[in-house]
Write a protein that holds these residues in place. Sequence first.
Motif, PDB file in Angstrom:
ATOM      1  N   ARG A 174       0.829  -1.206   0.000  1.00  0.00           N
ATOM      2  CA  ARG A 174       0.000   0.000   0.000  1.00  0.00           C
ATOM      3  C   ARG A 174       0.861   1.252   0.000  1.00  0.00           C
ATOM      4  N   LEU A 175       1.964   1.199   0.729  1.00  0.00           N
ATOM      5  CA  LEU A 175       2.854   2.367   0.767  1.00  0.00           C
ATOM      6  C   LEU A 175       3.500   2.594  -0.602  1.00  0.00           C
ATOM      7  N   VAL A 176       3.873   1.490  -1.249  1.00  0.00           N
ATOM      8  CA  VAL A 176       4.476   1.612  -2.579  1.00  0.00           C
ATOM      9  C   VAL A 176       3.451   2.191  -3.559  1.00  0.00           C
ATOM     10  N   VAL A 177       2.224   1.721  -3.467  1.00  0.00           N
ATOM     11  CA  VAL A 177       1.153   2.238  -4.335  1.00  0.00           C
ATOM     12  C   VAL A 177       1.013   3.754  -4.133  1.00  0.00           C
ATOM     13  N   LYS A 178       1.072   4.159  -2.877  1.00  0.00           N
ATOM     14  CA  LYS A 178       0.963   5.609  -2.577  1.00  0.00           C
ATOM     15  C   LYS A 178       2.080   6.385  -3.250  1.00  0.00           C
ATOM     16  N   ARG A 179       3.291   5.831  -3.196  1.00  0.00           N
ATOM     17  CA  ARG A 179       4.444   6.516  -3.811  1.00  0.00           C
ATOM     18  C   ARG A 179       4.252   6.644  -5.312  1.00  0.00           C
ATOM     19  N   VAL A 180       3.766   5.562  -5.934  1.00  0.00           N
ATOM     20  CA  VAL A 180       3.552   5.597  -7.381  1.00  0.00           C
ATOM     21  C   VAL A 180       2.516   6.660  -7.722  1.00  0.00           C
ATOM     22  N   ASP A 228      -9.142  -2.176  -0.014  1.00  0.00           N
ATOM     23  CA  ASP A 228      -9.988  -3.017   0.844  1.00  0.00           C
ATOM     24  C   ASP A 228      -9.617  -4.495   0.725  1.00  0.00           C
ATOM     25  N   ALA A 229      -8.900  -4.846  -0.369  1.00  0.00           N
ATOM     26  CA  ALA A 229      -8.323  -6.193  -0.476  1.00  0.00           C
ATOM     27  C   ALA A 229      -6.818  -6.012  -0.597  1.00  0.00           C
ATOM     28  N   PHE A 256      -3.220  -5.915  -2.290  1.00  0.00           N
ATOM     29  CA  PHE A 256      -2.833  -5.528  -3.636  1.00  0.00           C
ATOM     30  C   PHE A 256      -2.638  -6.765  -4.511  1.00  0.00           C
ATOM     31  N   SER A 257      -2.057  -7.829  -3.941  1.00  0.00           N
ATOM     32  CA  SER A 257      -1.801  -9.045  -4.718  1.00  0.00           C
ATOM     33  C   SER A 257      -3.117  -9.653  -5.201  1.00  0.00           C
ATOM     34  N   THR A 258      -4.153  -9.575  -4.367  1.00  0.00           N
ATOM     35  CA  THR A 258      -5.464 -10.107  -4.758  1.00  0.00           C
ATOM     36  C   THR A 258      -6.042  -9.286  -5.916  1.00  0.00           C
ATOM     37  N   TRP A 259      -5.987  -7.971  -5.770  1.00  0.00           N
ATOM     38  CA  TRP A 259      -6.490  -7.079  -6.821  1.00  0.00           C
ATOM     39  C   TRP A 259      -5.775  -7.356  -8.134  1.00  0.00           C
ATOM     40  N   LEU A 260      -4.473  -7.508  -8.050  1.00  0.00           N
ATOM     41  CA  LEU A 260      -3.654  -7.737  -9.238  1.00  0.00           C
ATOM     42  C   LEU A 260      -3.958  -9.100  -9.873  1.00  0.00           C
ATOM     43  N   THR A 261      -4.106 -10.133  -9.036  1.00  0.00           N
ATOM     44  CA  THR A 261      -4.385 -11.474  -9.551  1.00  0.00           C
ATOM     45  C   THR A 261      -5.747 -11.513 -10.238  1.00  0.00           C
ATOM     46  N   ARG A 262      -6.732 -10.847  -9.652  1.00  0.00           N
ATOM     47  CA  ARG A 262      -8.051 -10.794 -10.272  1.00  0.00           C
ATOM     48  C   ARG A 262      -7.985 -10.107 -11.626  1.00  0.00           C
ATOM     49  N   LEU A 263      -7.216  -9.015 -11.681  1.00  0.00           N
ATOM     50  CA  LEU A 263      -7.065  -8.266 -12.920  1.00  0.00           C
ATOM     51  C   LEU A 263      -6.416  -9.156 -13.985  1.00  0.00           C
TER      52      LEU A 263
END
Lengths: 117, 191
Positions: free
Chosen positions: B7-13, B67-68, B70-77
């Motif tokens: 989540r922190l990495v996502v924020k940085r991006v 809310d999930a 990041f790995s879950t979101w990415l795998t679903r995508l």
Amino acid sequence: MEEDLDPAAQERWSRLSKRLFAAPPADPAFTARIMARIEAEAPRGLLERLFDSLQPAPMFGLAAVAAALIIMLAGGAETVGAEDLLLADAGEGATAWLASPAAPEPDDLLAMALERR
Amino acid sequence: METEEDRLVVKRVLAGDRQAFAVLVERHQGRVRQVCLGMLGNPAAADDAAQEAFLKAYRSLAAFRGDAAFSTWLTRLATNHCLDVLRAEARRPTSSWDALLEADGERVERLLKGDPDPAAAAEAADLAGRLLAVLPEQQRAALLLCETEGLSYEEIAEALACSVDSVKARLRRARRTLEEKLRHFMDQKIV
């Protein structure tokens, strides 16, 4: 999640799934390809394009670039070379102007900009 | 916790640090590539799909609500991207079970016994992907989401836009098929 399997079936499945679903090792080349695509698609701002185009002329240094931009921001018809070139063609024109014999020294550019301000 | 760091990495991006996305690619590419290989069965197509999945994730990163994991979101995508690829190409399994097991029986046996050689890991992943790709695509998708991300029936149903009963049926059939087809190799003492 496995509540519909009996214990023996669950055990067999557990052993099988460990083999079938192990992720392959990370590949640095894969990461590099993704990041190259991201960089290629990224919008380039005026400043970034100017820095990119000035890369082959390191002797001008950041001071010259900063000075040229300050002149552009400060305005002034007398320094039409810097302003017009930077606005119209951020990379090539600015490089050409800075490389020309007519271009002031970086320190002079800065002094001119400060004077104008 | 790795999830918190994601989540922190996502924020940085999202704050403008494009290069930070490389951390997420490095961390999650193994799983995404495995999912794509399992869905598509072809290493080249899987590599393309995995790349596209990461690029889609990058472009829609602002939509990641946290809310999930990041790995879950990415795998679903990635799974849904592969389903789109399969639909667009009306792709069918590239080989039958019998052909695959006949051609690669020894490799399947090594896979199921767990070859300790690290150099064999990539080959094992490739073979596993091809085994999974012989399953019908909806069974494959449900199984990959379950096994790689540990999603619940409800989460899988939401990801695949189907009912919970459908998810249960798909998982049951997929596991039964794999166990039946690989029983011979499993009887030879898988560790």
